[in-house]
Motif scaffolding. Structure first.
Motif, mmCIF file in Angstrom:
data_model
loop_
_atom_site.group_PDB
_atom_site.id
_atom_site.type_symbol
_atom_site.label_atom_id
_atom_site.label_comp_id
_atom_site.label_asym_id
_atom_site.label_seq_id
_atom_site.Cartn_x
_atom_site.Cartn_y
_atom_site.Cartn_z
ATOM 1 N N SER A 112 -20.141 19.649 29.289
ATOM 2 C CA SER A 112 -20.209 18.201 29.122
ATOM 3 C C SER A 112 -20.787 17.818 27.765
ATOM 4 O O SER A 112 -20.274 16.926 27.079
ATOM 5 N N LYS B 276 -18.640 15.923 24.814
ATOM 6 C CA LYS B 276 -19.126 14.658 24.246
ATOM 7 C C LYS B 276 -19.116 14.715 22.720
ATOM 8 O O LYS B 276 -18.692 13.764 22.056
ATOM 9 N N GLU B 277 -19.532 15.828 22.154
ATOM 10 C CA GLU B 277 -19.546 15.977 20.695
ATOM 11 C C GLU B 277 -18.132 15.960 20.111
ATOM 12 O O GLU B 277 -17.881 15.340 19.086
ATOM 13 N N SER C 207 -15.512 14.601 21.504
ATOM 14 C CA SER C 207 -14.991 13.247 21.697
ATOM 15 C C SER C 207 -15.531 12.301 20.638
ATOM 16 O O SER C 207 -14.788 11.491 20.076
#
Length: 120
Positions: A50, A54-55, A57
Motif C-alpha cells: 500500500s 501510494k508513492e 500513484s
C-alpha cells in the motif's frame, strides 16, 4: 513533461520494491493487476505494498480503479512514454536514429565486451 515531474517519477522508480511493482504492472498491460495479486507475486505484506502503491500513484506512474472492495492497479503508459520522451529529448545531438530503441541492441548491451587480440 517538466523536470519537476520527471524528478518525482524517477525518485519513485529509484526504489527497488516500487520499480518491481511498476515493472509487474507494465508486464500486465492495460488490464493491470489486483492489489492482492501484486502482493502475492512480490511476496509483500499488504501495508508495505500500500505504501509503495501510494508513492507510485503520487508520481502519476500508476492508476487505481476501485472494483467493489478491491482495487485494480495499472501502469499509466502515457506517463511512462512522457518520461521516456523527456529522458531522450535531444538524444544524440538531435539524431534520433542513433538512439532509437532497437531490439537487436538488447543483445549488444548484454554481451560481454570483445577482447582485443594481442599480436606478438
Amino acid at each position: 513533461m517538466e523536470i519537476k515531474d520527471a524528478t518525482l517519477a524517477l525518485s519513485a522508480l529509484g526504489q527497488a520494491t516500487r520499480l518491481s511493482v511498476f515493472r509487474l504492472l507494465v508486464e500486465a498491460g492495460p488490464e493491470g493487476r489486483m492489489a492482492g495479486d501484486i502482493a502475492e507475486a512480490l511476496s509483500l505484506p499488504g501495508a508495505t505494498l500500500s505504501f509503495h502503491l501510494k508513492e507510485l500513484s503520487a508520481a502519476g506512474l500508476i492508476r487505481g480503479e476501485q472494483l467493489g472492495r478491491c482495487i485494480r492497479y495499472s501502469a499509466d503508459f502515457r506517463r511512462m512514454a512522457d518520461l521516456i520522451a523527456f529522458l531522450t529529448r535531444n538524444c544524440c545531438g538531435g539524431d534520433s536514429a542513433q538512439c532509437a530503441p532497437v531490439a537487436g541492441r538488447k543483445a549488444e548491451a548484454t554481451a560481454p565486451p570483445a577482447r582485443a587480440r594481442s599480436i606478438r
